[in-house]
Design a protein around this motif. Sequence first.
Motif, PDB file in Angstrom:
ATOM      1  N   SER A  86     -15.325  12.776  -6.074  1.00  0.00           N
ATOM      2  CA  SER A  86     -14.032  12.261  -6.496  1.00  0.00           C
ATOM      3  C   SER A  86     -13.018  12.461  -5.386  1.00  0.00           C
ATOM      4  CB  SER A  86     -13.550  12.958  -7.773  1.00  0.00           C
ATOM      5  OG  SER A  86     -13.317  14.338  -7.515  1.00  0.00           O
ATOM      6  N   ALA A  87     -11.937  11.676  -5.461  1.00  0.00           N
ATOM      7  CA  ALA A  87     -10.874  11.782  -4.460  1.00  0.00           C
ATOM      8  C   ALA A  87      -9.523  11.654  -5.137  1.00  0.00           C
ATOM      9  CB  ALA A  87     -11.032  10.695  -3.401  1.00  0.00           C
ATOM     10  N   LEU A  88      -8.610  12.533  -4.765  1.00  0.00           N
ATOM     11  CA  LEU A  88      -7.223  12.511  -5.218  1.00  0.00           C
ATOM     12  C   LEU A  88      -6.358  12.142  -4.021  1.00  0.00           C
ATOM     13  CD1 LEU A  88      -4.936  13.205  -7.268  1.00  0.00           C
ATOM     14  CD2 LEU A  88      -5.093  15.572  -6.438  1.00  0.00           C
ATOM     15  N   VAL A  89      -5.666  11.008  -4.106  1.00  0.00           N
ATOM     16  CA  VAL A  89      -4.812  10.544  -3.018  1.00  0.00           C
ATOM     17  C   VAL A  89      -3.368  10.892  -3.365  1.00  0.00           C
ATOM     18  CG1 VAL A  89      -4.096   8.587  -1.604  1.00  0.00           C
ATOM     19  CG2 VAL A  89      -6.407   8.646  -2.583  1.00  0.00           C
ATOM     20  N   LEU A  90      -2.738  11.703  -2.525  1.00  0.00           N
ATOM     21  CA  LEU A  90      -1.360  12.135  -2.763  1.00  0.00           C
ATOM     22  C   LEU A  90      -0.434  11.462  -1.755  1.00  0.00           C
ATOM     23  CD1 LEU A  90      -1.972  15.949  -3.346  1.00  0.00           C
ATOM     24  CD2 LEU A  90      -1.670  14.156  -5.070  1.00  0.00           C
ATOM     25  N   THR A  91       0.650  10.890  -2.274  1.00  0.00           N
ATOM     26  CA  THR A  91       1.643  10.226  -1.444  1.00  0.00           C
ATOM     27  C   THR A  91       3.042  10.600  -1.935  1.00  0.00           C
ATOM     28  OG1 THR A  91       1.548   8.295  -2.897  1.00  0.00           O
ATOM     29  CG2 THR A  91       0.193   8.217  -0.903  1.00  0.00           C
ATOM     30  N   SER A  92       4.032  10.322  -1.104  1.00  0.00           N
ATOM     31  CA  SER A  92       5.415  10.454  -1.537  1.00  0.00           C
ATOM     32  C   SER A  92       5.774   9.281  -2.443  1.00  0.00           C
ATOM     33  CB  SER A  92       6.349  10.479  -0.325  1.00  0.00           C
ATOM     34  OG  SER A  92       6.037  11.588   0.502  1.00  0.00           O
ATOM     35  N   HIS A  93       6.935   9.390  -3.097  1.00  0.00           N
ATOM     36  CA  HIS A  93       7.285   8.390  -4.107  1.00  0.00           C
ATOM     37  C   HIS A  93       7.460   6.994  -3.516  1.00  0.00           C
ATOM     38  CE1 HIS A  93      11.284   9.208  -2.445  1.00  0.00           C
ATOM     39  NE2 HIS A  93      11.685   8.098  -3.023  1.00  0.00           N
ATOM     40  N   HIS A  94       7.771   6.903  -2.216  1.00  0.00           N
ATOM     41  CA  HIS A  94       8.026   5.606  -1.604  1.00  0.00           C
ATOM     42  C   HIS A  94       6.798   5.035  -0.887  1.00  0.00           C
ATOM     43  CE1 HIS A  94       8.765   8.612   1.541  1.00  0.00           C
ATOM     44  NE2 HIS A  94       8.367   7.698   2.394  1.00  0.00           N
ATOM     45  N   GLN A  95       5.674   5.722  -0.953  1.00  0.00           N
ATOM     46  CA  GLN A  95       4.473   5.291  -0.233  1.00  0.00           C
ATOM     47  C   GLN A  95       3.445   4.708  -1.195  1.00  0.00           C
ATOM     48  OE1 GLN A  95       3.624   9.197   1.339  1.00  0.00           O
ATOM     49  NE2 GLN A  95       4.385   8.671   3.371  1.00  0.00           N
ATOM     50  N   SER A  96       2.599   3.834  -0.668  1.00  0.00           N
ATOM     51  CA  SER A  96       1.492   3.294  -1.456  1.00  0.00           C
ATOM     52  C   SER A  96       0.197   4.012  -1.103  1.00  0.00           C
ATOM     53  CB  SER A  96       1.324   1.798  -1.182  1.00  0.00           C
ATOM     54  OG  SER A  96       0.139   1.329  -1.816  1.00  0.00           O
ATOM     55  N   PRO A  97      -0.584   4.406  -2.114  1.00  0.00           N
ATOM     56  CA  PRO A  97      -1.882   5.024  -1.838  1.00  0.00           C
ATOM     57  C   PRO A  97      -2.997   4.000  -1.620  1.00  0.00           C
ATOM     58  CG  PRO A  97      -1.541   4.965  -4.190  1.00  0.00           C
ATOM     59  CD  PRO A  97      -0.294   4.359  -3.566  1.00  0.00           C
ATOM     60  N   LEU A  98      -2.694   2.719  -1.769  1.00  0.00           N
ATOM     61  CA  LEU A  98      -3.766   1.727  -1.838  1.00  0.00           C
ATOM     62  C   LEU A  98      -4.501   1.493  -0.517  1.00  0.00           C
ATOM     63  CD1 LEU A  98      -2.276  -0.840  -4.367  1.00  0.00           C
ATOM     64  CD2 LEU A  98      -3.637   1.225  -4.772  1.00  0.00           C
ATOM     65  N   ALA A 107     -16.057   3.890   1.460  1.00  0.00           N
ATOM     66  CA  ALA A 107     -16.888   5.050   1.795  1.00  0.00           C
ATOM     67  C   ALA A 107     -17.811   5.453   0.653  1.00  0.00           C
ATOM     68  CB  ALA A 107     -15.996   6.228   2.180  1.00  0.00           C
ATOM     69  N   GLY A 108     -17.683   4.775  -0.494  1.00  0.00           N
ATOM     70  CA  GLY A 108     -18.596   5.029  -1.599  1.00  0.00           C
ATOM     71  C   GLY A 108     -18.195   6.156  -2.521  1.00  0.00           C
ATOM     72  N   ILE A 109     -16.943   6.592  -2.456  1.00  0.00           N
ATOM     73  CA  ILE A 109     -16.501   7.656  -3.363  1.00  0.00           C
ATOM     74  C   ILE A 109     -16.361   7.076  -4.768  1.00  0.00           C
ATOM     75  CG2 ILE A 109     -14.630   9.268  -3.880  1.00  0.00           C
ATOM     76  CD1 ILE A 109     -14.198   9.537  -0.868  1.00  0.00           C
ATOM     77  N   GLY A 110     -16.954   7.754  -5.722  1.00  0.00           N
ATOM     78  CA  GLY A 110     -17.141   7.152  -7.044  1.00  0.00           C
ATOM     79  C   GLY A 110     -15.922   7.147  -7.935  1.00  0.00           C
ATOM     80  N   ARG A 111     -15.035   8.124  -7.782  1.00  0.00           N
ATOM     81  CA  ARG A 111     -13.881   8.227  -8.690  1.00  0.00           C
ATOM     82  C   ARG A 111     -12.648   8.546  -7.869  1.00  0.00           C
ATOM     83  NH1 ARG A 111     -11.630  12.235 -12.405  1.00  0.00           N
ATOM     84  NH2 ARG A 111     -10.830  11.174 -14.273  1.00  0.00           N
ATOM     85  N   ILE A 112     -11.661   7.668  -7.924  1.00  0.00           N
ATOM     86  CA  ILE A 112     -10.478   7.785  -7.076  1.00  0.00           C
ATOM     87  C   ILE A 112      -9.235   7.707  -7.959  1.00  0.00           C
ATOM     88  CG2 ILE A 112      -9.201   6.793  -5.131  1.00  0.00           C
ATOM     89  CD1 ILE A 112     -11.870   5.425  -4.320  1.00  0.00           C
ATOM     90  N   GLY A 113      -8.287   8.614  -7.724  1.00  0.00           N
ATOM     91  CA  GLY A 113      -7.049   8.609  -8.493  1.00  0.00           C
ATOM     92  C   GLY A 113      -5.838   8.781  -7.605  1.00  0.00           C
ATOM     93  N   ALA A 114      -4.712   8.218  -8.052  1.00  0.00           N
ATOM     94  CA  ALA A 114      -3.470   8.310  -7.287  1.00  0.00           C
ATOM     95  C   ALA A 114      -2.305   7.911  -8.164  1.00  0.00           C
ATOM     96  CB  ALA A 114      -3.537   7.405  -6.051  1.00  0.00           C
ATOM     97  N   ASP A 115      -1.118   8.224  -7.685  1.00  0.00           N
ATOM     98  CA  ASP A 115       0.132   7.756  -8.275  1.00  0.00           C
ATOM     99  C   ASP A 115       0.461   6.427  -7.591  1.00  0.00           C
ATOM    100  OD1 ASP A 115       2.756   7.275  -8.939  1.00  0.00           O
ATOM    101  OD2 ASP A 115       3.536   9.126  -8.087  1.00  0.00           O
TER     102      ASP A 115
END
Length: 336
Positions: A86-98, A107-115
């Motif tokens: 799994s991967a947790l993508v952390l960004t500031s409020h004005h940034q996109s995690p996409l 890269a084949g990571i199965g579960r990805i989450g972000a704001d």
Amino acid sequence: MRSLVVRLDSFGDVLLAGPAVRAVAAHSTHVTLLCGPRGADAARLLPGVDEVLVWEAPWEGFDPPPVSPADIDALLARLRAGAHDSALVLTSHHQSPLPTALLLRLAGIGRIGADSTDHPGRLLDVRHRRLPGRHEAEAALDTAAAMGFIPPPGDDGRLRVLPPPDTTGLTGNGPYVVLHPGASAPARAWSPHRCAEAVTLLADAGHRVVVTGGPDETDLTRRVGGGVAVDLGGRTSPRTLAGVLRLADVVISANTGPAHLAAAVGTPVVSLFAPVVPAERWAPHGVPVILLGDQSAPCADTRALTCPVPGHPCLDEVTGQDVVRAVHKLIQERPS
């Protein structure tokens, strides 16, 4: 579970991700932190991190690198070798995690989450939306919780770093106050003459003063210290700086990495905070703080790197005496 946490920008940003990293670590057998070059030293200070991967993203920083297919292919190979679940993508409020999420998907990571404010399509498995006005450290924790990474019992959600070394050989014995005059952007810095004024007034009030700064700030720390303060410009690594800040009565700093490092070692902060970003999201977190600076100045929320207002009034109207009063208030209120 092998987990990846991504925080690609600066030293302070990575420190603010620390509580979320600990939440991920509580549910993982191995945690890798993917960060940029400016955040790598902070990543190595965080509890719960087993491995640090450093990559300079072409969408982060003041001077991002060009897009290089070979560089991206090399990153994908490193991520695939990590076999993350799994991967947790952390960004500031004005940034996109996409953009990051797209690479993680490749890269084949199965579960990805972000704001994410933007519609993520198939790039995210968990799309969180932060609460308005949430501090960056709290918003990161919220995103981790949305992924199922709940903080362990007893974790108070404050910033934290690995235990720093004893630094009395650098600072000398006895109480002291730290003044850190530098900042990552000119718009966030208190002017050198104001810093020097504060050093003189603090010394006149009976305080020992320690001035800190990086290897490229030695001229600044020498000017600010003025022969009155202990000048540690260019003499501390991130770990030893943590030790210097930990033993200080109070740290005086602009909105920059050492202010967050002071919070991570539990030291109160006089925060000279330019309103180019909101203090409610970026002020030192989890310790007593006195915020100085005009938060309603015309530069508010502009994210300007250089002050757009002649004379830099949001900070330079703060005087050395204002800082001395704030230092005394924090010392008086600090538990014995």
